[in-house]
Write an enzyme that holds these catalytic residues in place. Structure first.
Site, PDB file in Angstrom:
ATOM      1  N   HIS A   2     109.843  10.940  31.830  1.00 53.20           N
ATOM      2  CA  HIS A   2     108.384  10.789  31.899  1.00 53.20           C
ATOM      3  C   HIS A   2     108.013   9.502  31.185  1.00 53.20           C
ATOM      4  N   LYS A   3     108.254   8.388  31.867  1.00 54.49           N
ATOM      5  CA  LYS A   3     108.057   7.055  31.263  1.00 54.49           C
ATOM      6  C   LYS A   3     106.644   6.899  30.698  1.00 54.49           C
ATOM      7  N   PHE A   4     105.658   7.490  31.352  1.00 50.67           N
ATOM      8  CA  PHE A   4     104.292   7.389  30.828  1.00 50.67           C
ATOM      9  C   PHE A   4     104.039   8.449  29.756  1.00 50.67           C
ATOM     10  N   TRP A   5     104.264   9.703  30.090  1.00 46.39           N
ATOM     11  CA  TRP A   5     103.870  10.768  29.156  1.00 46.39           C
ATOM     12  C   TRP A   5     104.637  10.714  27.839  1.00 46.39           C
ATOM     13  N   ASN A 136      89.412  15.667  34.765  1.00 45.83           N
ATOM     14  CA  ASN A 136      89.623  16.362  36.039  1.00 45.83           C
ATOM     15  C   ASN A 136      89.422  15.377  37.196  1.00 45.83           C
ATOM     16  N   LEU A 138      91.414  13.717  39.040  1.00 41.30           N
ATOM     17  CA  LEU A 138      92.284  12.539  39.170  1.00 41.30           C
ATOM     18  C   LEU A 138      92.813  12.495  40.602  1.00 41.30           C
ATOM     19  N   CYS A 139      92.545  11.398  41.267  1.00 41.61           N
ATOM     20  CA  CYS A 139      92.950  11.297  42.668  1.00 41.61           C
ATOM     21  C   CYS A 139      93.248   9.853  43.033  1.00 41.61           C
ATOM     22  N   VAL A 140      94.390   9.645  43.665  1.00 37.76           N
ATOM     23  CA  VAL A 140      94.747   8.324  44.187  1.00 37.76           C
ATOM     24  C   VAL A 140      94.948   8.488  45.693  1.00 37.76           C
ATOM     25  N   LYS A 147     102.593   4.094  42.830  1.00 38.09           N
ATOM     26  CA  LYS A 147     102.538   2.705  42.363  1.00 38.09           C
ATOM     27  C   LYS A 147     102.137   2.639  40.899  1.00 38.09           C
ATOM     28  N   ARG A 148     102.239   3.778  40.194  1.00 37.10           N
ATOM     29  CA  ARG A 148     101.896   3.842  38.764  1.00 37.10           C
ATOM     30  C   ARG A 148     100.422   3.524  38.497  1.00 37.10           C
ATOM     31  N   THR A 172      94.021  20.564  33.184  1.00 35.52           N
ATOM     32  CA  THR A 172      94.951  21.482  33.856  1.00 35.52           C
ATOM     33  C   THR A 172      95.566  20.735  35.022  1.00 35.52           C
ATOM     34  N   LEU A 388      87.295  23.629  36.401  1.00 35.61           N
ATOM     35  CA  LEU A 388      86.939  23.658  37.824  1.00 35.61           C
ATOM     36  C   LEU A 388      88.097  23.154  38.682  1.00 35.61           C
TER      37      LEU A 388
HETATM   38  S1  NHW Z   1      95.244  18.127  38.456  1.00 38.79           S
HETATM   39  C1  NHW Z   1      95.014  17.366  40.027  1.00 38.79           C
HETATM   40  C2  NHW Z   1      95.581  15.981  40.082  1.00 38.79           C
HETATM   41  N1  NHW Z   1      95.337  15.404  41.400  1.00 38.79           N
HETATM   42  C3  NHW Z   1      96.060  15.647  42.482  1.00 38.79           C
HETATM   43  O1  NHW Z   1      97.056  16.328  42.437  1.00 38.79           O
HETATM   44  C4  NHW Z   1      95.549  15.029  43.771  1.00 38.79           C
HETATM   45  C5  NHW Z   1      96.637  14.604  44.693  1.00 38.79           C
HETATM   46  N2  NHW Z   1      97.531  13.671  44.039  1.00 38.79           N
HETATM   47  C6  NHW Z   1      97.198  12.416  43.690  1.00 38.79           C
HETATM   48  O2  NHW Z   1      96.100  11.954  43.897  1.00 38.79           O
HETATM   49  C7  NHW Z   1      93.571  18.082  37.752  1.00 38.79           C
HETATM   50  C8  NHW Z   1      98.263  11.604  42.970  1.00 38.79           C
HETATM   51  O3  NHW Z   1      99.518  12.172  43.244  1.00 38.79           O
HETATM   52  C9  NHW Z   1      98.022  11.531  41.441  1.00 38.79           C
HETATM   53  C10 NHW Z   1      99.221  10.832  40.787  1.00 38.79           C
HETATM   54  C11 NHW Z   1      96.781  10.723  41.145  1.00 38.79           C
HETATM   55  C12 NHW Z   1      97.910  12.932  40.815  1.00 38.79           C
HETATM   56  N3  NHW Z   1      98.176  14.894  35.649  1.00 38.79           N
HETATM   57  O4  NHW Z   1     100.427   6.679  39.957  1.00 38.79           O
HETATM   58  P1  NHW Z   1     101.723   7.391  39.900  1.00 38.79           P
HETATM   59  C13 NHW Z   1      93.375  16.752  37.085  1.00 38.79           C
HETATM   60  O5  NHW Z   1      92.760  15.879  37.668  1.00 38.79           O
HETATM   61  C14 NHW Z   1     101.909  11.372  36.183  1.00 38.79           C
HETATM   62  C15 NHW Z   1      98.698  14.047  34.736  1.00 38.79           C
HETATM   63  O6  NHW Z   1     102.918   6.605  40.346  1.00 38.79           O
HETATM   64  P2  NHW Z   1     100.779   9.141  41.987  1.00 38.79           P
HETATM   65  C16 NHW Z   1      93.918  16.560  35.700  1.00 38.79           C
HETATM   66  C17 NHW Z   1     103.382  11.535  36.498  1.00 38.79           C
HETATM   67  O7  NHW Z   1     103.943  12.550  35.692  1.00 38.79           O
HETATM   68  N4  NHW Z   1      99.685  13.172  35.019  1.00 38.79           N
HETATM   69  O8  NHW Z   1     101.679   8.776  40.690  1.00 38.79           O
HETATM   70  C18 NHW Z   1      94.260  15.123  35.388  1.00 38.79           C
HETATM   71  C19 NHW Z   1     103.901  10.135  36.211  1.00 38.79           C
HETATM   72  O9  NHW Z   1     104.015   9.941  34.806  1.00 38.79           O
HETATM   73  P3  NHW Z   1     105.450  10.114  34.116  1.00 38.79           P
HETATM   74  C20 NHW Z   1     100.144  13.140  36.284  1.00 38.79           C
HETATM   75  O10 NHW Z   1     101.396  10.317  42.618  1.00 38.79           O
HETATM   76  C21 NHW Z   1      94.773  14.997  33.983  1.00 38.79           C
HETATM   77  C22 NHW Z   1     102.744   9.237  36.675  1.00 38.79           C
HETATM   78  O11 NHW Z   1     101.567  10.084  36.693  1.00 38.79           O
HETATM   79  C23 NHW Z   1      99.645  13.990  37.273  1.00 38.79           C
HETATM   80  O12 NHW Z   1     100.540   7.945  42.810  1.00 38.79           O
HETATM   81  C24 NHW Z   1      95.161  13.589  33.615  1.00 38.79           C
HETATM   82  C25 NHW Z   1     103.000   8.715  38.065  1.00 38.79           C
HETATM   83  O13 NHW Z   1     101.932   7.898  38.410  1.00 38.79           O
HETATM   84  C26 NHW Z   1      98.626  14.888  36.910  1.00 38.79           C
HETATM   85  N5  NHW Z   1      98.082  15.746  37.791  1.00 38.79           N
HETATM   86  O14 NHW Z   1      99.388   9.574  41.337  1.00 38.79           O
HETATM   87  C27 NHW Z   1      95.603  13.465  32.199  1.00 38.79           C
HETATM   88  N6  NHW Z   1     100.290  13.722  38.425  1.00 38.79           N
HETATM   89  O15 NHW Z   1     105.251  10.005  32.627  1.00 38.79           O
HETATM   90  C28 NHW Z   1      94.435  13.449  31.226  1.00 38.79           C
HETATM   91  C29 NHW Z   1     101.177  12.759  38.161  1.00 38.79           C
HETATM   92  O16 NHW Z   1     105.977  11.483  34.498  1.00 38.79           O
HETATM   93  C30 NHW Z   1      94.897  13.250  29.797  1.00 38.79           C
HETATM   94  N7  NHW Z   1     101.105  12.395  36.863  1.00 38.79           N
HETATM   95  O17 NHW Z   1     106.350   9.013  34.667  1.00 38.79           O
HETATM   96  C31 NHW Z   1      93.774  13.200  28.814  1.00 38.79           C
HETATM   97  C32 NHW Z   1      93.059  11.858  28.857  1.00 38.79           C
HETATM   98  C33 NHW Z   1      91.846  11.790  27.945  1.00 38.79           C
HETATM   99  C34 NHW Z   1      92.223  11.731  26.470  1.00 38.79           C
HETATM  100  C35 NHW Z   1      90.992  11.585  25.535  1.00 38.79           C
HETATM  101  C36 NHW Z   1      91.208  11.532  24.006  1.00 38.79           C
HETATM  102  C1  EN5 Z   2      92.636  21.684  38.416  1.00 43.71           C
HETATM  103  N1  EN5 Z   2      91.347  22.202  38.109  1.00 43.71           N
HETATM  104  O1  EN5 Z   2      98.934  25.813  45.226  1.00 43.71           O
HETATM  105  C2  EN5 Z   2      93.137  22.135  39.743  1.00 43.71           C
HETATM  106  N2  EN5 Z   2      97.169  27.130  45.471  1.00 43.71           N
HETATM  107  O2  EN5 Z   2      98.476  30.314  44.431  1.00 43.71           O
HETATM  108  C3  EN5 Z   2      94.423  21.445  40.091  1.00 43.71           C
HETATM  109  N3  EN5 Z   2      98.450  29.766  47.481  1.00 43.71           N
HETATM  110  O3  EN5 Z   2      96.369  29.036  47.231  1.00 43.71           O
HETATM  111  C4  EN5 Z   2      95.594  22.361  40.071  1.00 43.71           C
HETATM  112  N4  EN5 Z   2     101.869  27.525  50.414  1.00 43.71           N
HETATM  113  O4  EN5 Z   2      99.722  32.059  47.469  1.00 43.71           O
HETATM  114  C5  EN5 Z   2      95.911  22.877  41.391  1.00 43.71           C
HETATM  115  N5  EN5 Z   2      98.736  32.907  49.285  1.00 43.71           N
HETATM  116  C6  EN5 Z   2      97.060  23.828  41.442  1.00 43.71           C
HETATM  117  C7  EN5 Z   2      96.957  24.711  42.651  1.00 43.71           C
HETATM  118  C8  EN5 Z   2      97.135  23.981  43.953  1.00 43.71           C
HETATM  119  C9  EN5 Z   2      96.797  24.795  45.169  1.00 43.71           C
HETATM  120  C10 EN5 Z   2      97.736  25.947  45.296  1.00 43.71           C
HETATM  121  C11 EN5 Z   2      97.955  28.337  45.588  1.00 43.71           C
HETATM  122  C12 EN5 Z   2      97.733  29.179  44.360  1.00 43.71           C
HETATM  123  C13 EN5 Z   2      97.524  29.068  46.853  1.00 43.71           C
HETATM  124  C14 EN5 Z   2      98.156  30.639  48.610  1.00 43.71           C
HETATM  125  C15 EN5 Z   2      98.438  29.982  49.928  1.00 43.71           C
HETATM  126  C16 EN5 Z   2      99.874  29.609  50.085  1.00 43.71           C
HETATM  127  C17 EN5 Z   2     100.124  28.911  51.381  1.00 43.71           C
HETATM  128  C18 EN5 Z   2     101.561  28.461  51.427  1.00 43.71           C
HETATM  129  C19 EN5 Z   2      98.955  31.934  48.416  1.00 43.71           C
HETATM  130  C20 EN5 Z   2      99.321  34.202  49.183  1.00 43.71           C
HETATM  131  C21 EN5 Z   2      98.205  35.235  49.083  1.00 43.71           C
HETATM  132  C22 EN5 Z   2      98.715  36.658  49.176  1.00 43.71           C
HETATM  133  C23 EN5 Z   2      97.572  37.597  49.538  1.00 43.71           C
HETATM  134  C24 EN5 Z   2      98.065  39.013  49.669  1.00 43.71           C
HETATM  135  C25 EN5 Z   2      98.737  39.466  48.381  1.00 43.71           C
HETATM  136  C26 EN5 Z   2      99.850  38.504  47.968  1.00 43.71           C
HETATM  137  C27 EN5 Z   2      99.338  37.093  47.861  1.00 43.71           C
END
Ligand code: NHW
Ligand code: EN5
Length: 388
Positions: A2-5, A136, A138-140, A147-148, A172, A388
């Site tokens: 986890h180069k960043f974390w 919350n 966070l989206c790319v 691309k970090r 979360t 949320l």
């Molecule tokens: S969780 C939902 C996050 N969003 C998504 O999953 C949407 C779909 N994915 C994407 O958009 C709820 C991309 O995959 C994202 C990563 C943007 C997720 N949390 O740019 P790179 C939140 O929003 C690390 C934290 O190349 P990417 C919570 C990963 O481990 N870190 O990746 C957000 C790696 O670091 P490492 C995450 O796929 C909390 C690096 O990012 C992560 O293009 C944020 C890779 O970067 C995640 N969900 O973009 C932290 N996903 O060390 C807040 C990946 O392992 C902290 N990474 O090399 C607190 C800040 C405030 C402090 C104040 C005092």
């Molecule tokens: C931060 N605030 O995986 C949010 N959802 O179980 C970011 N599964 O809906 C964090 N794969 O199990 C997001 N059906 C993390 C969650 C990302 C979204 C996600 C899961 C949570 C989900 C469903 C659908 C699965 C489809 C195949 C699932 C089973 C339901 C079944 C109903 C009958 C009784 C047994 C369970």
């Protein structure tokens, strides 16, 4: 790994279980004059933008980015589809900072391609109330992944939070990072079995027919708790008192004041819904529950485009058993045309979920704190925090 974390003030794997390290902040605050005053550098084609969520146009751009690029389940069948009204609600609580709603645009076209947000929140950890940010959304954009960019976004939101003299955060994620405060399980209560099966959200159980399944998940037509009604503005003071008191039983929980209860819990159509139990003799509020509306886009299905999901939010139980309160929540969600009711195994949920015919999902939710160390990993039931 986890180069960043590894470079961040979060619990590291190597320190897990090392109880010689003290609980609390990992790093001390620095004088604000020592906080970096300019934004972090982005790759040359991109620029920072502050997203005014009260502007319909900007809110719509954020909505489009998230609708097409935010979180999907493991099999890429569903993608969260937070509504515009939901995003505005979720990002503008009392005391919010507009410049914590951070976007990245392509310089040439001004297209929004990345997003991250913070909101202020007071969270109590054991006996200490800490001013934190919740990070919350966070989206790319899919085309800019790996691309970090994410570490730059996280550092930038951290910098802007530091400039408000706030040094801790809660977040979360569905991914496992260094290092969770606790690991929660998603549970799902089927309300519309036929649709859930049709779209691949759930499967017909072995030796089950569709009609037996429909019967299994049938709910009473009306709620059973006497005095149950929708929450109103006049309930805010009582609900605040009840909630502050109830959340005291958890190790990590937010502390809400009346303005925050009004913002987070007063019903808003298609965003959040709350119900109170009013004692018929004394007119006192004794219990309440709430859930928020978060649909998912169904990817590649001929017949259905969205899954309407309710997520259990905060509640308080005193006079009524949680089991009965939650059953009434299911009945209301069914009446309001939700397809599924979701809950985590946080607070006091775990023991009632099976009996109410919830089943475990394939997703987990990891809870994290930034710059706050805990000696032990918590149980989900020790957590009174729902994001949320
Ligand atoms: S969780 C939902 C996050 N969003 C998504 O999953 C949407 C779909 N994915 C994407 O958009 C709820 C991309 O995959 C994202 C990563 C943007 C997720 N949390 O740019 P790179 C939140 O929003 C690390 C934290 O190349 P990417 C919570 C990963 O481990 N870190 O990746 C957000 C790696 O670091 P490492 C995450 O796929 C909390 C690096 O990012 C992560 O293009 C944020 C890779 O970067 C995640 N969900 O973009 C932290 N996903 O060390 C807040 C990946 O392992 C902290 N990474 O090399 C607190 C800040 C405030 C402090 C104040 C005092
Ligand atoms: C931060 N605030 O995986 C949010 N959802 O179980 C970011 N599964 O809906 C964090 N794969 O199990 C997001 N059906 C993390 C969650 C990302 C979204 C996600 C899961 C949570 C989900 C469903 C659908 C699965 C489809 C195949 C699932 C089973 C339901 C079944 C109903 C009958 C009784 C047994 C369970």
């Amino acid at each position: 790994q986890h180069k960043f974390w590894e470079t961040q003030p979060v619990g590291q794997f190597k320190d897990l279980g090392n109880s010689t390290l003290p609980e609390g902040p990992i790093e001390q605050p620095t004088p604000l004059s020592e906080v970096k005053q300019e934004p972090y550098n982005l790759p040359n084609l991109y620029e920072w933008t502050v997203c005014d969520m009260k502007s319909d146009e900007v809110c719509n751009e954020v909505y489009i980015l998230l609708t097409n690029n935010y979180v999907e389940d493991d099999d890429n069948l569903f993608r969260f589809n937070y509504s515009k009204e939901f995003l505005r609600w979720g990002l503008t609580p009392p005391g919010y900072f507009q410049n914590w709603h951070i976007g990245v645009r392509v310089k040439s076209s001004k297209k929004l391609v990345a997003f991250i947000t913070g909101i202020p929140v007071k969270i109590r950890v054991r006996n200490e109330v800490v001013q934190m940010a919740e990070v919350n959304f966070l989206c790319v954009h899919k085309k800019l992944r790996s691309k970090r960019l994410a570490p730059v976004m996280i550092k930038e939101v951290t910098r802007r939070i530091h400039l408000e003299n706030i040094w801790q955060a809660a977040y979360t994620a569905g991914v496992f990072l260094p290092t969770p405060v606790t690991t929660c399980q998603y549970w799902h209560r089927t309300l519309n079995p036929k649709k859930l099966i049709d779209v691949g959200f759930s499967r017909l159980g072995e030796r089950m027919t569709m009609s037996r399944t429909i019967k299994l998940y049938k709910l009473p037509n009306s709620t059973s708790t006497r005095g149950l009604r929708k929450m109103e503005l006049r309930d805010v003071p009582q609900v605040t008192r009840l909630l502050r008191n109830y959340l005291n039983r958890f190790i990590v929980a937010p502390t809400f004041d009346e303005d925050e209860v009004e913002h987070w819990l007063l019903p808003q159509e298609n965003v959040v819904d709350s119900y109170v139990v009013e004692c018929e003799e004394t007119r006192e509020i004794t219990d309440f529950f709430s859930f928020y509306t978060l649909p998912s886009t169904i990817l590649n299905n001929q017949n259905h485009s969205t899954l309407k999901a309710a997520y259990s939010f905060y509640y308080v139980t005193n006079r009524v058993q949680l089991m009965q309160l939650m059953q009434d929540a299911l009945i209301i969600a069914k009446r309001d045309d939700f397809d599924v009711f979701n809950a985590l195994d946080v607070m006091e949920n775990e023991p009632i979920l099976k009996d109410l015919k919830f089943g475990p999902g394939d997703g987990q939710l990891y809870y994290y704190l930034y710059n706050y160390r805990l000696n032990n990993v918590l149980k989900p039931s020790e957590l009174g925090l729902v994001l949320l």
